[in-house]
Design an enzyme around this catalytic site. Structure first.
Site, PDB file in Angstrom:
ATOM      1  CG  HIS A 100      -1.997   1.034   1.112  1.00 42.94           C
ATOM      2  ND1 HIS A 100      -1.757   2.354   1.383  1.00 42.94           N
ATOM      3  CD2 HIS A 100      -3.280   0.955   0.713  1.00 42.94           C
ATOM      4  CE1 HIS A 100      -2.873   3.045   1.171  1.00 42.94           C
ATOM      5  NE2 HIS A 100      -3.815   2.221   0.769  1.00 42.94           N
ATOM      6  CD  GLU A 149      -5.427   1.691  -3.164  1.00 37.54           C
ATOM      7  OE1 GLU A 149      -6.594   1.719  -2.775  1.00 37.54           O
ATOM      8  OE2 GLU A 149      -4.460   1.679  -2.387  1.00 37.54           O
TER       9      GLU A 149
END
Ligand code: PGA
Length: 227
Positions: A100, A149
């Site tokens: 992430h 993302e």
């Protein structure tokens, strides 16, 4: 309708007590609206401290939810103070998020350590959601699902357009040959439907809008309801 992956990333939010309360409320909404979620895989990636209670409660309430961790150690277990190994996670979760952008940014994770984490996860049978913020970033072969993302979309309330997101996700799938890809970045109940009804996007990774059971429930409802 394709089988969607609707994954919540709670990040560093929710105590055990709060996560149990969330699950109670979410479970009540599912029951009340009799929502058939069989065409979707719902995943909650929670803090380590919540995982055991979440596993027990989802089993006890027979909820259609799979559990995920948000990170793991690049090492097998041993003398690595503070680290949670893949074998430990495996007992209480099926999934793990690796790479992430917040891990890369605040904890200086590199492609090398992310590859080590990926190898550990795979060795222990965990399914991996691997995050990248643009197509140039390497994705290990062992990954099950890649999540695109864009940095500017995370937590900003400004999601990518369905057209752009679809195009980028299609290109990432082609480049990596990983068959499943999610979009993440300010996904909410009001934009999820257009995103998941594109050709290439197989689901979403949701931060902020997953913290409230009501908001996440409506997001799921909108994602799986044919327009
Ligand atoms: P957001 O976060 O939905 O709050 O933008 C998404 C993510 O970081 O996975």
């Amino acid at each position: 309708m394709k089988n969607l992956i609707l994954a919540a990333n709670w990040k560093s939010n929710k105590t055990v007590h709060e996560s149990t309360e969330w699950l109670h409320n979410f479970s009540a909404l599912l029951e009340q609206h009799r929502l058939n979620t069989s065409c979707a895989k719902i995943i909650i990636a929670a803090p380590y401290t919540d995982l055991y209670a979440l596993k027990n409660n989802t089993e006890a309430f027979k909820l259609p939810i799979e559990i995920g961790a948000q990170d793991l150690s690049p090492f097998a277990e041993g003398a690595y103070t503070g680290q949670i190994s893949a074998r430990m996670v495996k007992e209480i979760a099926q999934w793990v998020i690796i790479g992430h952008s917040e891990r890369r940014r605040y904890f200086k994770e590199t492609d090398t350590s992310l590859l080590e984490k990926t190898v550990e996860a795979k060795k222990n049978g965990l399914k991996i959601i691997y995050c990248i913020s643009d197509i140039s970033m390497p994705v290990p072969r062992e990954v099950d699902v890649v999540a695109y993302e864009p940095l500017w979309a995370i937590g900003t309330g400004k999601s990518d357009t369905p057209e752009n997101a679809n195009q980028t996700v299609a290109a990432i799938k082609e480049k990596t040959t990983i068959p499943l890809a999610l979009y993440g970045g300010s996904v909410a109940a009001d934009n999820v439907s257009l995103l998941v009804h594109t050709q290439a996007i197989d689901g979403v990774l949701v931060g902020g809008a997953s913290l409230d059971p009501d908001k996440f429930f409506h997001l799921i409802e909108n994602a799986i309801t044919e327009k």
